[in-house]
Scaffold this motif. Structure first.
Motif, PDB file in Angstrom:
ATOM      1  N   UNK A  97       0.844  -1.198   0.000  1.00 40.05           N
ATOM      2  CA  UNK A  97       0.000   0.000   0.000  1.00 40.05           C
ATOM      3  C   UNK A  97       0.877   1.245   0.000  1.00 40.05           C
ATOM      4  N   UNK A  98       0.774   2.021  -1.065  1.00 40.01           N
ATOM      5  CA  UNK A  98       1.550   3.264  -1.138  1.00 40.01           C
ATOM      6  C   UNK A  98       1.098   4.246  -0.065  1.00 40.01           C
ATOM      7  N   UNK A  99      -0.191   4.292   0.218  1.00 39.37           N
ATOM      8  CA  UNK A  99      -0.674   5.200   1.257  1.00 39.37           C
ATOM      9  C   UNK A  99      -0.119   4.832   2.625  1.00 39.37           C
ATOM     10  N   UNK A 100      -0.025   3.538   2.917  1.00 42.35           N
ATOM     11  CA  UNK A 100       0.539   3.109   4.200  1.00 42.35           C
ATOM     12  C   UNK A 100       2.023   3.470   4.278  1.00 42.35           C
ATOM     13  N   UNK A 101       2.745   3.310   3.172  1.00 46.00           N
ATOM     14  CA  UNK A 101       4.164   3.685   3.153  1.00 46.00           C
ATOM     15  C   UNK A 101       4.301   5.182   3.365  1.00 46.00           C
ATOM     16  N   UNK A 102       3.483   5.958   2.682  1.00 43.35           N
ATOM     17  CA  UNK A 102       3.529   7.416   2.832  1.00 43.35           C
ATOM     18  C   UNK A 102       3.281   7.808   4.287  1.00 43.35           C
ATOM     19  N   UNK A 103       2.308   7.181   4.902  1.00 44.70           N
ATOM     20  CA  UNK A 103       1.982   7.476   6.306  1.00 44.70           C
ATOM     21  C   UNK A 103       3.171   7.157   7.210  1.00 44.70           C
ATOM     22  N   UNK A 104       3.818   5.992   6.971  1.00 47.55           N
ATOM     23  CA  UNK A 104       4.986   5.613   7.770  1.00 47.55           C
ATOM     24  C   UNK A 104       6.125   6.609   7.606  1.00 47.55           C
ATOM     25  N   UNK A 105       6.235   7.198   6.418  1.00 43.06           N
ATOM     26  CA  UNK A 105       7.305   8.164   6.151  1.00 43.06           C
ATOM     27  C   UNK A 105       6.918   9.593   6.525  1.00 43.06           C
ATOM     28  N   UNK A 106       5.688   9.771   6.994  1.00 48.71           N
ATOM     29  CA  UNK A 106       5.245  11.101   7.406  1.00 48.71           C
ATOM     30  C   UNK A 106       4.958  12.024   6.226  1.00 48.71           C
ATOM     31  N   UNK A 107       4.531  11.447   5.122  1.00 50.91           N
ATOM     32  CA  UNK A 107       4.168  12.268   3.969  1.00 50.91           C
ATOM     33  C   UNK A 107       2.775  11.889   3.515  1.00 50.91           C
ATOM     34  N   UNK A 108       2.213  12.700   2.662  1.00 47.02           N
ATOM     35  CA  UNK A 108       0.883  12.396   2.142  1.00 47.02           C
ATOM     36  C   UNK A 108       1.004  11.390   1.008  1.00 47.02           C
ATOM     37  N   UNK A 109      -0.100  10.704   0.743  1.00 48.27           N
ATOM     38  CA  UNK A 109      -0.123   9.761  -0.375  1.00 48.27           C
ATOM     39  C   UNK A 109       0.252  10.430  -1.692  1.00 48.27           C
ATOM     40  N   UNK A 144       7.281   7.653  -7.012  1.00 51.65           N
ATOM     41  CA  UNK A 144       6.862   6.479  -7.772  1.00 51.65           C
ATOM     42  C   UNK A 144       5.459   6.781  -8.281  1.00 51.65           C
ATOM     43  N   UNK A 145       5.292   6.753  -9.587  1.00 56.50           N
ATOM     44  CA  UNK A 145       4.033   7.151 -10.206  1.00 56.50           C
ATOM     45  C   UNK A 145       2.859   6.235  -9.924  1.00 56.50           C
ATOM     46  N   UNK A 146       3.147   4.997  -9.509  1.00 51.90           N
ATOM     47  CA  UNK A 146       2.079   4.046  -9.232  1.00 51.90           C
ATOM     48  C   UNK A 146       2.631   2.894  -8.395  1.00 51.90           C
ATOM     49  N   UNK A 147       1.721   2.102  -7.895  1.00 47.45           N
ATOM     50  CA  UNK A 147       2.099   0.895  -7.155  1.00 47.45           C
ATOM     51  C   UNK A 147       2.890  -0.031  -8.067  1.00 47.45           C
ATOM     52  N   UNK A 148       2.453  -0.166  -9.322  1.00 47.85           N
ATOM     53  CA  UNK A 148       3.159  -1.037 -10.269  1.00 47.85           C
ATOM     54  C   UNK A 148       4.577  -0.547 -10.538  1.00 47.85           C
ATOM     55  N   UNK A 149       4.763   0.750 -10.597  1.00 45.48           N
ATOM     56  CA  UNK A 149       6.113   1.296 -10.801  1.00 45.48           C
ATOM     57  C   UNK A 149       7.019   0.936  -9.626  1.00 45.48           C
ATOM     58  N   UNK A 150       6.489   1.014  -8.420  1.00 43.29           N
ATOM     59  CA  UNK A 150       7.260   0.639  -7.233  1.00 43.29           C
ATOM     60  C   UNK A 150       7.558  -0.867  -7.246  1.00 43.29           C
ATOM     61  N   UNK A 187      -3.022  -8.251 -10.844  1.00 40.29           N
ATOM     62  CA  UNK A 187      -3.121  -7.010 -11.608  1.00 40.29           C
ATOM     63  C   UNK A 187      -1.806  -6.425 -12.068  1.00 40.29           C
ATOM     64  N   UNK A 188      -0.693  -7.024 -11.685  1.00 38.00           N
ATOM     65  CA  UNK A 188       0.619  -6.483 -12.061  1.00 38.00           C
ATOM     66  C   UNK A 188       1.135  -7.166 -13.327  1.00 38.00           C
TER      67      UNK A 188
END
Length: 156
Positions: free
Chosen positions: A37-49, A56-62, A116-117
């Protein structure tokens, strides 16, 4: 020729991307690649989604970047082992050790596909590097005589 200086902004961007990938690996280790989850990673890093999407433009890119890293790491490990004349059995042990040391990387590239990947073509090229190392070792291995060769020699 001197190497181009990397700007502070580029260094920061590189560091944030590395931090995102480190958190992604932790998440994959905990709940599998399908739970990334990109949103969960963003939250852990203290940034917004949306801020994370600048890196990273998308989950697939990551996921693609993580797969590249995993394949490159395995390819480097195989090249080092092949250079030491490890042989086929040695490469099997190297692969096993790599899988045990980094199970989340192993499962990302050899485990259940991520729903989906779809991997881009360059991922296949990186995977072929690993196969090339295996084929080089196989080609260099001396063919063994069949087990029955010794038996038939005794009959003559």
């Amino acid at each position: 020729m001197a190497a181009e200086a990397v700007s502070p902004r580029e260094r920061y961007r590189s560091q944030v991307r590395a931090d995102i990938k480190a958190h992604a690996w932790k998440q994959i280790a905990k709940s599998g690649a399908s739970g990334l989850s990109l949103n969960a990673i963003a939250k852990e890093l203290g940034m917004s989604g949306p801020a994370l999407y600048r890196y990273f433009g998308s989950r697939d890119e990551l996921i693609t970047e993580l797969i590249r890293d995993a394949y490159r790491g395995l390819a480097e490990t195989f090249r080092a082992a092949a250079g030491s004349r490890a042989g086929i059995e040695g490469l099997a042990h190297v692969l096993r050790r790599w899988a045990l040391d980094d199970p989340q990387r192993y499962f990302l590239v050899y485990g259940t596909p991520v729903p989906g990947y779809h991997a881009p073509d360059d991922i296949t090229a990186i995977a072929q590097e690993i196969m090339a190392a295996l084929l080089d070792v196989c080609a260099a291995a001396e063919p063994e005589a069949p087990a029955s060769a010794g038996f038939t020699a005794h009959l003559a």
